[in-house]
Structures are given as C-alpha cells and as structure tokens.
Design a protein around this motif. Sequence first.
Motif, mmCIF file in Angstrom:
data_model
loop_
_atom_site.group_PDB
_atom_site.id
_atom_site.type_symbol
_atom_site.label_atom_id
_atom_site.label_comp_id
_atom_site.label_asym_id
_atom_site.label_seq_id
_atom_site.Cartn_x
_atom_site.Cartn_y
_atom_site.Cartn_z
ATOM 1 N N GLU A 77 0.868 -1.232 -0.195
ATOM 2 C CA GLU A 77 0.219 -0.067 0.045
ATOM 3 C C GLU A 77 0.387 1.074 -0.135
ATOM 4 O O GLU A 77 0.506 2.341 -0.586
ATOM 5 N N SER A 80 1.790 1.934 -3.412
ATOM 6 C CA SER A 80 1.142 1.592 -4.362
ATOM 7 C C SER A 80 1.693 0.364 -5.374
ATOM 8 O O SER A 80 1.005 0.393 -6.895
ATOM 9 N N GLN A 94 8.072 2.130 -7.068
ATOM 10 C CA GLN A 94 8.011 0.929 -6.787
ATOM 11 C C GLN A 94 9.140 -0.202 -6.330
ATOM 12 O O GLN A 94 9.341 -0.887 -4.919
#
Length: 103
Positions: A77, A80, A94
Amino acid sequence: MPIPTLSAGELAAARAKAIVVRRARTALKDKVRTGALSPTQALTQAIADPQLKLIKVIDFLKAVPRIGEKKAEVLMEKYSIASSRRLGGLGIHQLEGLKKELG
C-alpha cells in the motif's frame, strides 16, 4: 479464438516446463527465507530472469524473514502496488522503494 488442442507429447512437455519454472520460483523464495540470498539481491535476480519475474510481489514479500501478511500489505500500500502485481511489473520507484525497505 479457440483453445488449441495439444498432442500428448506437447502436453507432457508443457507440464515439464511448468514444473521447472515453479521449482525455480520456489527455490528463489526459499533462498530468501533461509537468508542464503538477501531480499535486494533476490529482487535484482528476479527482475533479470523471465521465469522469476512472474512471482507475485505479495508472495515474495511474505518469503522475507520478519515480514508476514500484514506487513507485506502495508508495504504494498505504501508504494501503491496492486495485489495482483508481479515482480516484473514493478515500476522504478516501486522497485527502489522496496529495495530500500528490505535493506
């Protein structure tokens, strides 16, 4: 598009290939779980290998020591990452964020 019909030999070859791929993915997660390979090294290795890049991110994170279901969800989370995302589908930010977190 109809599903292709495979001969017995083609089907056996596909099954054998699938077994090899599953074993490679499991071996990578086991190396991370036992500490034989650091999580950041494993991420780098997985991104470079077409068989390993299909490991789901959630499964990879749960293989890391001291990361369970809840912490894996929190990390995903935070950066994302969708629950269906695979290692090969991670974006640069990420991937760098996970490497930073995993250490």
